[in-house]
Design an enzyme around this catalytic site. Structure first.
Site, PDB file in Angstrom:
ATOM      1  CE  LYS A 111     -11.514  12.582 -33.319  1.00 54.34           C
ATOM      2  NZ  LYS A 111     -10.360  12.198 -34.110  1.00 54.34           N
ATOM      3  CE  LYS A 191     -16.751   6.569 -32.889  1.00 49.67           C
ATOM      4  NZ  LYS A 191     -16.016   7.342 -33.904  1.00 49.67           N
ATOM      5  CE  LYS A 194      -6.372   3.406 -26.278  1.00 45.11           C
ATOM      6  NZ  LYS A 194      -5.187   4.194 -26.538  1.00 45.11           N
TER       7      LYS A 194
HETATM    8  P1  TYM Z   1     -10.532   5.509 -37.059  1.00 42.73           P
HETATM    9  O1  TYM Z   1      -9.173   4.996 -36.763  1.00 42.73           O
HETATM   10  O2  TYM Z   1     -11.184   6.378 -36.041  1.00 42.73           O
HETATM   11  O3  TYM Z   1     -11.502   4.327 -37.399  1.00 42.73           O
HETATM   12  C1  TYM Z   1     -11.138   3.316 -38.326  1.00 42.73           C
HETATM   13  C2  TYM Z   1     -12.382   2.661 -38.901  1.00 42.73           C
HETATM   14  O4  TYM Z   1     -13.153   2.034 -37.853  1.00 42.73           O
HETATM   15  C3  TYM Z   1     -14.512   2.441 -37.951  1.00 42.73           C
HETATM   16  N1  TYM Z   1     -15.091   2.482 -36.591  1.00 42.73           N
HETATM   17  C4  TYM Z   1     -16.232   1.888 -36.234  1.00 42.73           C
HETATM   18  N2  TYM Z   1     -17.120   1.139 -36.908  1.00 42.73           N
HETATM   19  C5  TYM Z   1     -18.186   0.654 -36.232  1.00 42.73           C
HETATM   20  N3  TYM Z   1     -18.415   0.891 -34.895  1.00 42.73           N
HETATM   21  C6  TYM Z   1     -17.550   1.645 -34.193  1.00 42.73           C
HETATM   22  N4  TYM Z   1     -17.761   1.857 -32.903  1.00 42.73           N
HETATM   23  C7  TYM Z   1     -16.404   2.177 -34.847  1.00 42.73           C
HETATM   24  N5  TYM Z   1     -15.360   2.932 -34.442  1.00 42.73           N
HETATM   25  C8  TYM Z   1     -14.559   3.117 -35.523  1.00 42.73           C
HETATM   26  C9  TYM Z   1     -14.445   3.847 -38.568  1.00 42.73           C
HETATM   27  O5  TYM Z   1     -15.672   4.200 -39.157  1.00 42.73           O
HETATM   28  C10 TYM Z   1     -13.318   3.683 -39.560  1.00 42.73           C
HETATM   29  O6  TYM Z   1     -13.812   3.116 -40.772  1.00 42.73           O
HETATM   30  N6  TYM Z   1     -11.346   9.109 -40.274  1.00 42.73           N
HETATM   31  C11 TYM Z   1     -11.046   7.673 -40.360  1.00 42.73           C
HETATM   32  C12 TYM Z   1      -9.615   7.432 -40.826  1.00 42.73           C
HETATM   33  C13 TYM Z   1      -9.364   7.926 -42.221  1.00 42.73           C
HETATM   34  C14 TYM Z   1      -9.987   7.458 -43.415  1.00 42.73           C
HETATM   35  C15 TYM Z   1      -9.412   8.193 -44.472  1.00 42.73           C
HETATM   36  C16 TYM Z   1     -10.971   6.503 -43.660  1.00 42.73           C
HETATM   37  C17 TYM Z   1      -8.471   8.883 -42.595  1.00 42.73           C
HETATM   38  N7  TYM Z   1      -8.505   9.044 -43.932  1.00 42.73           N
HETATM   39  C18 TYM Z   1      -9.826   8.004 -45.800  1.00 42.73           C
HETATM   40  C19 TYM Z   1     -11.388   6.314 -44.987  1.00 42.73           C
HETATM   41  C20 TYM Z   1     -10.807   7.058 -46.013  1.00 42.73           C
HETATM   42  C21 TYM Z   1     -11.322   7.025 -39.007  1.00 42.73           C
HETATM   43  O7  TYM Z   1     -12.388   7.147 -38.517  1.00 42.73           O
HETATM   44  O8  TYM Z   1     -10.341   6.316 -38.417  1.00 42.73           O
END
Ligand code: TYM
Length: 326
Positions: A111, A191, A194
């Protein structure tokens, strides 16, 4: 009952990676665990975002979670900023987290490259707030995609450091991965995300989904139709694994390796299966769009149940920290 916490950012569009990497798993897990699923709005403000659209995005994200099958009767669905203890605990965790640990996080490095002009403290503290999200509810399990495993490991370390200094309050949480923990984007390289604009959104029009699939990168060594392909290095096959039955997978595996099936035919089969799974979700989402009051109620109910747990944990935390109780 064992507790689960997981979260998703309200970034505007939920994609196939989020769905098969996390949300679909949440729907199964909700049956057996005491679950908190959270729209993590405070995480999303660590990068530039459209402020005017933010409220809408938060509601839309909750709406899609419900459309995917999460039920407020079986799980708590809430918004992070509605339970203020998340940020309070994050501040406390800042004081037990070594800077070196957050600096080495892959997501922070990525990031920082993507947002060079705005490398802020929030971006660096992102995994500390994530640890606070999980540990505020003393959750032992965290269903996420593979990209988040490093953050869960850091949560464990934060729990360990806090416990050894102040007393054993927190569990050391474990990640739960789905059968498709890492979906690449249509570029077949990075990966699905968005930010990289290489995603297929679960609410996208069918024609747009097909266009993205049709042009998606497959096995790069398969240049001509008659060349045999290798499903093991093909992202389309990885997505097939998440959406297709075993007999289809076997047919594709053999057909690709022998060049009996071309990439377009393989993509058509995938498109049909993706469509069959997503259509009911899209229909439910369209129906829910007419009832935002219901979504707001669900989020209120979630925040109220979560606040109770959060307050109990924070009372314990403040006590062991030696703070003066007001
Ligand atoms: P976010 O919104 O980026 O992603 C949400 C979930 O989607 C999974 N993910 C994927 N899995 C497989 N392939 C992909 N290309 C892919 N892109 C996204 C992410 O691994 C995630 O599970 N940091 C977290 C949000 C968060 C969170 C937490 C999660 C904040 N606090 C506490 C667990 C526990 C996240 O990546 O959001």
């Amino acid at each position: 009952m064992k507790r689960i916490f997981s979260g998703i950012q309200p970034t505007g569009e939920i994609h196939l990676g989020n769905y098969v990497g996390a949300i679909r798993n949440w729907v199964y897990l909700m049956e057996e665990y005491d679950c908190v699923f959270c729209v993590v709005d405070y995480h999303a403000i660590t990068v530039e975002y459209p402020v005017q659209e933010f409220k809408k995005r938060i509601i839309e994200t909750a709406l899609i979670l419900l459309a995917c099958g999460l039920s407020p009767e079986k799980a708590n669905i809430m918004v992070q900023s509605h339970v203020q203890e998340h940020t309070e605990l994050a501040w406390i965790f800042n004081s037990v987290t070594p800077i070196g640990e957050v600096e080495r996080m892959t997501q922070f490095k990525d990031k920082s490259k993507q947002h060079r002009s705005n490398i802020n403290m929030g971006l660096m503290g992102y995994p500390v707030l994530q640890a606070a999200d999980i540990l505020l509810y003393k959750a032992g399990y965290v269903p996420v995609g593979e990209d988040q495993v490093q953050h869960i490991e850091l949560s464990r370390e934060i729990a360990r450091k806090f416990n050894s200094r102040f007393g054993a309050i927190f569990p050391e949480p474990q990640p739960i991965l789905s059968g498709a923990p890492k979906i690449l984007g249509v570029d077949g390289e990075s990966k699905m995300s968005k930010t990289l604009n290489n995603y297929i959104g679960i609410m996208e029009e069918e024609s747009a989904v097909w266009e993205k699939l049709r042009t998606a990168v497959t096995d790069v060594n398969r240049v001509r139709r008659k060349d045999p392909g290798n499903p093991e290095i093909c992202n389309i096959y990885t997505i097939h694994r998440a959406f297709s039955e075993n007999d289809t997978l076997l047919t594709i595996d053999h057909g690709c390796r022998s060049a009996d099936i071309g990439c377009i035919d393989c993509k058509k089969m995938l498109f049909e299966n993706v469509r069959a799974e997503l259509n009911p979700i899209r229909e439910k989402a369209f129906a829910l769009q007419k009832d935002t009051d219901y979504i707001i109620d669900v989020l209120k109910q979630g925040a109220s149940a979560c606040s109770k747990i959060a307050k109990e944990t924070m009372a314990e935390v403040r006590n062991v920290l030696g703070l003066l109780i007001p």
